[in-house]
Design a protein around this motif. Structure first.
Motif, short mmCIF file in Angstrom:
data_model
loop_
_atom_site.label_atom_id
_atom_site.label_comp_id
_atom_site.label_asym_id
_atom_site.label_seq_id
_atom_site.Cartn_x
_atom_site.Cartn_y
_atom_site.Cartn_z
N VAL A 103 -32.14 -24.90 19.13
CA VAL A 103 -31.16 -24.02 19.60
C VAL A 103 -31.81 -23.72 20.94
O VAL A 103 -32.55 -22.75 21.07
CB VAL A 103 -30.94 -22.89 18.69
CG1 VAL A 103 -30.10 -22.03 19.47
CG2 VAL A 103 -30.49 -23.14 17.30
N PRO A 104 -31.08 -24.20 22.05
CA PRO A 104 -31.40 -23.72 23.25
C PRO A 104 -31.04 -22.20 23.43
O PRO A 104 -30.07 -21.86 23.15
CB PRO A 104 -30.47 -24.60 24.32
CG PRO A 104 -30.52 -25.85 23.54
CD PRO A 104 -30.26 -25.29 22.02
N ARG A 105 -32.08 -21.25 24.10
CA ARG A 105 -31.59 -20.10 24.38
C ARG A 105 -31.77 -19.85 25.69
O ARG A 105 -32.53 -20.24 26.62
CB ARG A 105 -32.64 -19.11 23.71
CG ARG A 105 -32.78 -19.41 21.98
CD ARG A 105 -31.37 -18.98 21.55
NE ARG A 105 -31.13 -17.75 21.73
CZ ARG A 105 -31.39 -16.55 21.05
NH1 ARG A 105 -32.09 -16.63 19.96
NH2 ARG A 105 -30.94 -15.42 21.82
N ARG A 106 -31.26 -18.77 26.37
CA ARG A 106 -31.07 -18.14 27.54
C ARG A 106 -30.82 -16.82 27.57
O ARG A 106 -30.17 -16.10 26.46
CB ARG A 106 -30.10 -19.02 28.46
CG ARG A 106 -28.70 -18.67 28.16
CD ARG A 106 -27.82 -19.69 29.16
NE ARG A 106 -26.37 -19.76 28.42
CZ ARG A 106 -25.44 -19.05 28.00
NH1 ARG A 106 -25.88 -17.52 27.77
NH2 ARG A 106 -24.27 -19.03 27.71
N LYS A 107 -31.30 -16.03 28.56
CA LYS A 107 -31.14 -14.60 28.55
C LYS A 107 -29.69 -14.15 28.46
O LYS A 107 -28.56 -14.85 28.94
CB LYS A 107 -31.82 -13.99 29.95
CG LYS A 107 -31.71 -12.46 30.04
CD LYS A 107 -32.32 -12.03 31.40
CE LYS A 107 -32.14 -10.27 31.19
NZ LYS A 107 -33.32 -10.15 31.74
N ASP A 108 -29.39 -13.14 27.48
CA ASP A 108 -27.88 -12.73 27.35
C ASP A 108 -26.98 -13.81 26.70
O ASP A 108 -26.05 -13.75 27.09
CB ASP A 108 -27.57 -12.05 28.49
CG ASP A 108 -28.41 -10.84 29.13
OD1 ASP A 108 -28.94 -10.16 28.19
OD2 ASP A 108 -28.57 -10.62 30.47
N ASP A 109 -27.58 -14.45 25.82
CA ASP A 109 -26.66 -15.75 25.49
C ASP A 109 -25.99 -15.34 24.41
O ASP A 109 -25.15 -15.65 23.68
CB ASP A 109 -27.52 -17.00 25.02
CG ASP A 109 -28.56 -16.65 23.99
OD1 ASP A 109 -28.31 -15.54 23.33
OD2 ASP A 109 -29.39 -17.66 23.66
N GLY A 110 -26.08 -13.86 23.56
CA GLY A 110 -25.31 -13.43 22.84
C GLY A 110 -25.85 -13.77 21.29
O GLY A 110 -25.16 -13.09 20.20
N GLN A 111 -26.70 -14.53 21.19
CA GLN A 111 -27.50 -14.70 19.97
C GLN A 111 -28.55 -13.91 19.68
O GLN A 111 -28.99 -13.23 20.54
CB GLN A 111 -27.91 -16.54 19.98
CG GLN A 111 -26.98 -17.41 20.20
CD GLN A 111 -25.85 -17.38 19.22
OE1 GLN A 111 -26.05 -17.22 18.04
NE2 GLN A 111 -24.62 -17.57 19.84
#
Length: 139
Positions: A103-111
């Motif tokens: 699962v790619p993640r980024r800042k403030d992605d809501g996950q």
């Protein structure tokens, strides 16, 4: 295994957006993606979970996860990922063919994958270690 969607994907009888495939492993986009490039990596041979997965299949899956993550970083600029593998109903496994999520993640992605620490466990580490310690393979 009859009725297993992931076995059908592995055999090519069900549609999947394949990212990678070899003789032991297939990786494909998750139909229930929570992010772009959310990828599932499975052994082609059916196993329910990590507990009954053949070690060679597990190693092959691990190598493919590593290759995909490095590819995503170098070619897509994805520098943060979660690798998730749930095993058993209580662990929230919902497809009973062993699989890993990339699962790619980024800042403030809501996950949000959030754990609530049990603050009493670390007080029992000595006792727990006696039960959990694995012998060295060379012993």
């Amino acid at each position: 295994m009859i009725g297993c969607t992931f076995c059908e994907i592995a055999s090519g009888t069900a549609k999947a957006w394949r990212v990678y495939e070899d003789e032991k492993v297939v990786a494909f986009f998750n139909k229930g993606s929570v992010a772009e490039f959310h990828t599932l990596v499975i052994p082609k041979r059916h196993s329910t979970d990590i507990f009954d997965t053949d070690i060679n299949d597990f190693q092959a899956v691990s190598e493919v996860i590593h290759r995909i993550c490095r590819h995503y970083k170098s070619n897509l600029g994805i520098s943060s990922v979660q690798i998730i593998c749930s095993n058993g109903a209580e662990a929230k496994q919902d497809m009973f063919h062993m699989h890993f999520h990339i699962v790619p993640r980024r800042k403030d992605d809501g996950q949000d994958v959030c754990w609530t620490p049990d603050r009493t466990v670390n007080q029992r580490f000595d006792e727990l270690l006696e039960r959990a310690r694995l012998p060295y393979a060379g012993e």
